[in-house]
Design a protein around this motif. Structure first.
Motif, short mmCIF file in Angstrom:
data_model
loop_
_atom_site.label_atom_id
_atom_site.label_comp_id
_atom_site.label_asym_id
_atom_site.label_seq_id
_atom_site.Cartn_x
_atom_site.Cartn_y
_atom_site.Cartn_z
N SER A 168 58.32 35.03 18.32
CA SER A 168 57.35 34.01 18.73
C SER A 168 56.10 34.71 19.26
O SER A 168 56.16 35.85 19.73
CB SER A 168 57.94 33.09 19.81
OG SER A 168 58.06 33.79 21.03
N GLY A 184 54.56 34.15 21.88
CA GLY A 184 54.72 34.40 23.30
C GLY A 184 55.50 35.67 23.62
O GLY A 184 55.44 36.18 24.74
N GLU A 185 56.23 36.19 22.63
CA GLU A 185 57.01 37.42 22.82
C GLU A 185 56.19 38.68 22.57
O GLU A 185 56.65 39.79 22.84
CB GLU A 185 58.21 37.45 21.86
CG GLU A 185 59.27 36.42 22.16
CD GLU A 185 60.36 36.40 21.09
OE1 GLU A 185 61.53 36.53 21.47
OE2 GLU A 185 60.03 36.26 19.89
N LYS A 240 45.08 38.54 19.49
CA LYS A 240 44.95 37.07 19.47
C LYS A 240 43.53 36.66 19.06
O LYS A 240 43.35 35.80 18.20
CB LYS A 240 45.29 36.52 20.86
CG LYS A 240 45.05 35.03 21.02
CD LYS A 240 45.35 34.59 22.45
CE LYS A 240 44.97 33.16 22.69
NZ LYS A 240 45.27 32.71 24.05
N HIS A 294 50.03 28.99 19.86
CA HIS A 294 51.13 28.45 20.66
C HIS A 294 52.15 29.55 20.93
O HIS A 294 52.65 30.15 19.99
CB HIS A 294 51.83 27.29 19.94
CG HIS A 294 50.97 26.08 19.74
ND1 HIS A 294 50.44 25.36 20.78
CD2 HIS A 294 50.54 25.48 18.60
CE1 HIS A 294 49.73 24.36 20.31
NE2 HIS A 294 49.76 24.42 18.98
N PRO A 295 52.48 29.80 22.21
CA PRO A 295 53.45 30.85 22.52
C PRO A 295 54.79 30.65 21.81
O PRO A 295 55.46 31.63 21.48
CB PRO A 295 53.62 30.74 24.04
CG PRO A 295 52.33 30.15 24.51
CD PRO A 295 51.90 29.21 23.43
#
Length: 112
Positions: free
Chosen positions: A63, A65-66, A84, A97-98
């Motif tokens: 993901s 977020g990882e 990003k 989106h994380p």
């Protein structure tokens, strides 16, 4: 994870690294992974860029977020924030989106 445990590829390895600046980073050795929204390669598959061969060593789901700064460095960036910003500039309007899952493809130069 073996190829048998992975879902079918959604694209081909020829499409894995296509941006000129990314190809240059791979050739310079500063980019050793690429993340895509689909699976473009199997472990052991060979990608050829300007006559050099790169073998896919690892393919896994992750993901956003990882992502760590180390992952960003594999992509040829200094930090997750730099990575990003680059991704969002390539894909205007794309949300970050994380929880969004991507496929990481790690590769290395094949030395004869």
């Amino acid at each position: 994870m073996t190829n048998q445990e992975l879902p079918p590829k959604t694209c081909t390895i020829e499409r894995l690294v296509t941006k000129a600046e990314d190809v240059e980073k791979v050739l310079q050795g500063t980019k050793t992974a690429t993340r895509r929204n689909g699976r473009y390669a199997d472990v052991g598959e060979i990608m050829e860029l300007q006559g050099k061969k790169y073998i896919v060593n690892s393919v896994y789901s992750q993901s956003l977020g990882e992502l760590t700064d180390e992952h960003a460095r594999q992509e040829g960036f200094q930090s997750v924030e730099d990575y990003k910003n680059a991704i969002l500039s390539y894909h205007p309007g794309m949300p970050w989106h994380p929880g969004m899952k991507v496929w990481a493809h790690e590769f290395s130069l094949v030395t004869e």
